[in-house]
Design a protein around this motif. Structure first.
Motif, PDB file in Angstrom:
ATOM      1  N   THR A 111      29.028   5.929  29.175  1.00 33.52           N
ATOM      2  CA  THR A 111      29.330   6.664  30.562  1.00 33.52           C
ATOM      3  C   THR A 111      28.667   6.244  31.548  1.00 33.52           C
ATOM      4  O   THR A 111      29.192   6.173  32.750  1.00 33.52           O
ATOM      5  CB  THR A 111      29.261   8.427  30.078  1.00 33.52           C
ATOM      6  OG1 THR A 111      30.107   8.849  29.177  1.00 33.52           O
ATOM      7  CG2 THR A 111      29.329   9.140  31.488  1.00 33.52           C
ATOM      8  N   SER A 130      40.446   6.743  23.909  1.00 28.02           N
ATOM      9  CA  SER A 130      40.022   7.943  24.302  1.00 28.02           C
ATOM     10  C   SER A 130      40.400   8.048  25.873  1.00 28.02           C
ATOM     11  O   SER A 130      40.186   9.148  26.417  1.00 28.02           O
ATOM     12  CB  SER A 130      38.387   7.971  24.024  1.00 28.02           C
ATOM     13  OG  SER A 130      37.748   7.331  24.566  1.00 28.02           O
ATOM     14  N   VAL A 162      34.295  -0.693  19.655  1.00 27.99           N
ATOM     15  CA  VAL A 162      33.920   0.174  20.689  1.00 27.99           C
ATOM     16  C   VAL A 162      35.000   0.060  21.907  1.00 27.99           C
ATOM     17  O   VAL A 162      35.292   0.893  22.461  1.00 27.99           O
ATOM     18  CB  VAL A 162      32.497  -0.420  21.221  1.00 27.99           C
ATOM     19  CG1 VAL A 162      32.452  -1.511  21.804  1.00 27.99           C
ATOM     20  CG2 VAL A 162      32.156   0.705  22.150  1.00 27.99           C
ATOM     21  N   ARG A 181      37.977   2.378  20.770  1.00 30.07           N
ATOM     22  CA  ARG A 181      37.619   3.370  20.811  1.00 30.07           C
ATOM     23  C   ARG A 181      37.865   3.958  22.324  1.00 30.07           C
ATOM     24  O   ARG A 181      38.278   5.249  22.474  1.00 30.07           O
ATOM     25  CB  ARG A 181      36.173   4.012  20.205  1.00 30.07           C
ATOM     26  CG  ARG A 181      36.330   3.953  18.738  1.00 30.07           C
ATOM     27  CD  ARG A 181      35.004   4.619  18.177  1.00 30.07           C
ATOM     28  NE  ARG A 181      34.001   3.424  18.453  1.00 30.07           N
ATOM     29  CZ  ARG A 181      32.930   3.749  18.840  1.00 30.07           C
ATOM     30  NH1 ARG A 181      32.688   5.004  19.554  1.00 30.07           N
ATOM     31  NH2 ARG A 181      31.917   2.882  18.962  1.00 30.07           N
ATOM     32  N   HIS A 182      37.209   3.297  23.037  1.00 28.26           N
ATOM     33  CA  HIS A 182      37.210   3.779  24.553  1.00 28.26           C
ATOM     34  C   HIS A 182      38.679   3.513  25.082  1.00 28.26           C
ATOM     35  O   HIS A 182      39.071   4.463  26.073  1.00 28.26           O
ATOM     36  CB  HIS A 182      36.215   2.983  25.530  1.00 28.26           C
ATOM     37  CG  HIS A 182      35.049   3.466  25.049  1.00 28.26           C
ATOM     38  ND1 HIS A 182      34.241   4.492  25.578  1.00 28.26           N
ATOM     39  CD2 HIS A 182      33.720   2.634  24.601  1.00 28.26           C
ATOM     40  CE1 HIS A 182      33.047   4.660  25.264  1.00 28.26           C
ATOM     41  NE2 HIS A 182      32.619   3.612  24.566  1.00 28.26           N
ATOM     42  N   GLU A 207      33.060  16.194  27.709  1.00 26.32           N
ATOM     43  CA  GLU A 207      34.421  16.107  27.766  1.00 26.32           C
ATOM     44  C   GLU A 207      35.188  16.145  29.164  1.00 26.32           C
ATOM     45  O   GLU A 207      36.050  15.672  29.353  1.00 26.32           O
ATOM     46  CB  GLU A 207      35.275  17.068  27.067  1.00 26.32           C
ATOM     47  CG  GLU A 207      35.010  17.006  25.577  1.00 26.32           C
ATOM     48  CD  GLU A 207      36.269  17.807  24.636  1.00 26.32           C
ATOM     49  OE1 GLU A 207      36.750  18.488  25.179  1.00 26.32           O
ATOM     50  OE2 GLU A 207      36.047  17.656  23.280  1.00 26.32           O
ATOM     51  N   GLU A 222      25.546   6.390  22.125  1.00 28.85           N
ATOM     52  CA  GLU A 222      26.449   5.134  22.610  1.00 28.85           C
ATOM     53  C   GLU A 222      27.311   5.548  23.697  1.00 28.85           C
ATOM     54  O   GLU A 222      27.707   5.068  24.800  1.00 28.85           O
ATOM     55  CB  GLU A 222      27.252   4.490  21.345  1.00 28.85           C
ATOM     56  CG  GLU A 222      27.975   3.424  21.756  1.00 28.85           C
ATOM     57  CD  GLU A 222      29.320   3.605  22.522  1.00 28.85           C
ATOM     58  OE1 GLU A 222      29.991   3.068  23.081  1.00 28.85           O
ATOM     59  OE2 GLU A 222      30.153   4.650  21.814  1.00 28.85           O
ATOM     60  N   ARG A 223      28.053   7.123  23.416  1.00 23.25           N
ATOM     61  CA  ARG A 223      28.928   7.541  24.461  1.00 23.25           C
ATOM     62  C   ARG A 223      28.325   7.802  25.798  1.00 23.25           C
ATOM     63  O   ARG A 223      28.906   7.591  26.756  1.00 23.25           O
ATOM     64  CB  ARG A 223      29.263   8.852  23.888  1.00 23.25           C
ATOM     65  CG  ARG A 223      30.564   9.301  24.688  1.00 23.25           C
ATOM     66  CD  ARG A 223      31.834   8.756  24.541  1.00 23.25           C
ATOM     67  NE  ARG A 223      32.703   9.146  25.822  1.00 23.25           N
ATOM     68  CZ  ARG A 223      33.954   8.714  25.574  1.00 23.25           C
ATOM     69  NH1 ARG A 223      34.638   7.888  24.525  1.00 23.25           N
ATOM     70  NH2 ARG A 223      34.776   8.917  26.506  1.00 23.25           N
ATOM     71  N   ASP A 224      27.296   8.418  25.618  1.00 19.03           N
ATOM     72  CA  ASP A 224      26.267   8.715  26.838  1.00 19.03           C
ATOM     73  C   ASP A 224      25.852   7.253  27.552  1.00 19.03           C
ATOM     74  O   ASP A 224      26.407   7.114  28.921  1.00 19.03           O
ATOM     75  CB  ASP A 224      24.808   9.353  26.581  1.00 19.03           C
ATOM     76  CG  ASP A 224      24.953  10.731  26.592  1.00 19.03           C
ATOM     77  OD1 ASP A 224      26.293  11.353  26.762  1.00 19.03           O
ATOM     78  OD2 ASP A 224      24.183  11.487  26.083  1.00 19.03           O
ATOM     79  N   TRP A 283      26.855   8.061  17.757  1.00 17.76           N
ATOM     80  CA  TRP A 283      28.001   8.121  18.299  1.00 17.76           C
ATOM     81  C   TRP A 283      27.813   8.967  19.738  1.00 17.76           C
ATOM     82  O   TRP A 283      28.186   8.456  20.682  1.00 17.76           O
ATOM     83  CB  TRP A 283      28.975   8.899  17.437  1.00 17.76           C
ATOM     84  CG  TRP A 283      30.542   9.105  18.272  1.00 17.76           C
ATOM     85  CD1 TRP A 283      31.464   8.148  18.291  1.00 17.76           C
ATOM     86  CD2 TRP A 283      30.869  10.122  18.980  1.00 17.76           C
ATOM     87  NE1 TRP A 283      32.424   8.603  18.843  1.00 17.76           N
ATOM     88  CE2 TRP A 283      32.105   9.737  19.390  1.00 17.76           C
ATOM     89  CE3 TRP A 283      30.284  11.345  19.494  1.00 17.76           C
ATOM     90  CZ2 TRP A 283      32.839  10.823  20.324  1.00 17.76           C
ATOM     91  CZ3 TRP A 283      31.008  12.407  20.101  1.00 17.76           C
ATOM     92  CH2 TRP A 283      32.387  11.921  20.357  1.00 17.76           C
ATOM     93  N   GLN A 284      26.895   9.790  19.779  1.00 19.85           N
ATOM     94  CA  GLN A 284      26.733  10.633  21.084  1.00 19.85           C
ATOM     95  C   GLN A 284      25.824   9.798  22.084  1.00 19.85           C
ATOM     96  O   GLN A 284      26.032   9.763  23.121  1.00 19.85           O
ATOM     97  CB  GLN A 284      25.801  12.106  20.760  1.00 19.85           C
ATOM     98  CG  GLN A 284      26.908  12.878  20.004  1.00 19.85           C
ATOM     99  CD  GLN A 284      26.032  14.398  19.951  1.00 19.85           C
ATOM    100  OE1 GLN A 284      24.666  14.240  20.088  1.00 19.85           O
ATOM    101  NE2 GLN A 284      26.801  15.242  19.695  1.00 19.85           N
ATOM    102  N   ASN A 314      36.133   6.945  14.055  1.00 26.41           N
ATOM    103  CA  ASN A 314      34.604   6.729  14.166  1.00 26.41           C
ATOM    104  C   ASN A 314      34.175   5.231  13.548  1.00 26.41           C
ATOM    105  O   ASN A 314      33.096   5.045  13.875  1.00 26.41           O
ATOM    106  CB  ASN A 314      33.943   7.931  13.736  1.00 26.41           C
ATOM    107  CG  ASN A 314      33.846   9.191  14.866  1.00 26.41           C
ATOM    108  OD1 ASN A 314      33.504   8.903  16.106  1.00 26.41           O
ATOM    109  ND2 ASN A 314      34.613  10.183  14.613  1.00 26.41           N
TER     110      ASN A 314
END
Length: 506
Positions: free
Chosen positions: A462, A196, A189, A192-193, A399, A457-459, A454-455, A184
């Protein structure tokens, strides 16, 4: 990581603990424990105690997954479909395990099914032991292939699979916390992507060093992925997203000044200029991809058992659309977000219809007409696409390729239409270096605030992957910039209102 749309499978339910759909049911627990105890005793008569116990452990895990994920709690009922879906779809998505464990679960299940038949417990409508063992033999390579396929794992599954390759003990909370803090705070970025999405990471900018702590976080501060405190529940999707964000404290990673009213107004009125409005929608990546995908499907194409285009079609689209997939090994359509986004929207709206072997064009919620033929109808088609994909991502678990969907995400989404888009630090490490992260009561970086970033940026990532936003990374890799459109914002809040109406009061 993009995933296929989940579909509920309606499996036959009979026999032991009939119609019980949860492993939390005490009767189910007692029944399974008693059955496994007898299975272990029978196996110990033929093989070493350790091996018999290992087989029972595999079977117990499969029985739980079968009950929880496939709505099939009867441990004596097994069909070809149940076995195939369990081993090739459910286990890769839900279980992180090395290859030798994957190779052992099929034979263990075969022994259990033989035990059921020998003791007269096999369900009369299920597979015979011989047929089941033949199927398991046929599935050996497919099962291993599925376990190695990163697109069949959740994003956390890919992260934890990589952690195992580095020697991280997943049941050791301290070492796992160290690894997740590294993930984290130390990776870019892009890294991380990559990790994941693929379960691999080539040449990380800051390699993981066991026992090392991020100096900015200090020892014992907890990770943004596995915090000492319980992870916050997703916040209710209230259309007044900005008000919800204010209630939590305005996000530190978003602009502190408001948006101008002009930024929220569409550049083209569809009633006055349908051709101009159609041209605006045609530039949204999701819409552009959907149009091209319909052209590619034409009168129909063959699909795989997971409801995806075959690899020959996927590679043709990747080449035609000039998609940059990096160095990841392409094994399934579900790895390619720019295809998955339009595909899911088209299937949801009925413009594509799936059978067990083919995809064919459907009638759709509204006609999918060419932009130049009927601009107003093309706008209606485009708006429906946007709405359906946003609904889909809001109803999927994060997920599974969905969104966390909290108010921070929608506050951030609003700012993507600012001139120049929304700028975010590319990593928590960058934010820490810039002294942006709020401190907790002890003066250390607040892990809840890190998780908020984090949440969100992840959204946004996506949504960009599926073609609803455009994401840029600065040349030095330290900043992200997301660009959105008013048209997407309007449909996003429309989707929220629709879900609120479906959920009803309370």
């Amino acid at each position: 990581m993009p995933k296929k749309r989940r579909t509920r499978r309606d499996h036959h339910q009979t026999g032991l603990s009939r119609d019980r759909h949860t492993t939390g049911d005490r009767r189910w627990e007692r029944d399974v424990e008693a059955l496994l105890a007898q299975f272990v005793l029978s196996r110990r008569a033929d093989i070493a105690v350790e091996k018999a116990d290992s087989e029972a452990s595999h079977v117990e895990q499969l029985l739980r997954l079968k009950a929880e994920q496939l709505d099939s709690p009867d441990p004596t009922y097994w069909t070809e479909e149940l076995i195939e879906v369990l081993l090739t779809e459910v286990v890769p998505r839900k279980v992180v395990q090395p290859r030798e464990m994957v190779m052992a679960q099929g034979p263990a299940l075969g022994q259990f099914l033989g035990f059921l038949q020998e003791t007269g417990r096999r369900h009369p409508e299920g597979l015979t032991a011989d047929d089941a063992r033949a199927l398991l033999t046929d599935l050996e390579f497919t099962t291993l292939e599925a376990a190695d396929d990163p697109s069949r794992r959740t994003f956390s599954g890919n992260i934890l699979t990589y952690a195992q390759t580095l020697g991280v003990e997943l049941d050791d909370a301290e070492t796992l916390e160290e690894f997740m803090t590294w993930y984290n705070t130390e990776l870019t970025v892009v890294e991380r992507h990559e990790l994941s999405d693929t379960g691999q990471l080539r040449n990380p900018s800051r390699p993981y060093v066991p026992g090392a702590r991020s100096p900015a976080l200090g020892a014992g501060s907890g990770s943004a992925f596995f915090s000492h405190a319980p992870a916050p529940e997703p916040v209710s999707t209230d259309p007044a997203a900005s008000a919800g964000a204010e209630a939590l404290g305005w996000p530190w990673f978003l602009p502190q000044d408001g948006l101008s009213r002009g930024a929220l107004e569409s550049s083209v009125d569809v009633g006055e200029d349908p051709a101009g409005a159609a041209a605006v929608y045609a530039e949204i990546p999701l819409v552009r991809g959907a149009v091209r995908l319909l052209e590619h499907v034409g009168e129909g194409r063959r699909i795989t058992s997971t409801g995806a285009l075959r690899m020959a079609d996927v590679r043709a689209l990747v080449e035609a659309w000039q998609l940059d997939l990096g160095e990841q090994k392409l094994t399934t359509m579900w790895q390619v977000g720019p295809i998955v986004g339009p595909w899911n929207a088209l299937v949801s709206g009925g413009w594509l219809e799936l059978s067990s072997t083919r995809v064919t064009p459907g009638h759709g919620l509204t006609p999918a007409v060419p932009q130049t033929e009927d601009p107003a109808a093309f706008v209606r088609f485009s708006r429906a696409l946007l709405m359906l994909l946003i609904l889909d991502t809001l109803q999927q678990e994060p997920e599974e390729g969905g969104l966390f969907g909290g108010p921070d995400t929608f506050a951030a989404l609003m700012h993507t239409i600012s001139p120049g888009g929304l700028a975010l630090p590319a990593t928590i490490r960058v934010a820490l270096d810039r002294d942006l992260v709020p401190a907790d009561l002890g003066g250390d970086p607040d892990m809840d605030e890190i998780q908020r970033y984090w949440q969100t940026e992840r959204d946004l990532a996506t949504l960009a992957t599926y073609g609803l936003l455009v994401r840029e990374i600065s040349p030095d890799g330290e900043d992200l910039r997301f660009h959105g459109t008013v048209e997407v914002i309007v449909e996003a809040f429309g989707a929220l209102e629709m879900l609120e109406e479906l959920d009803g009061p309370g």
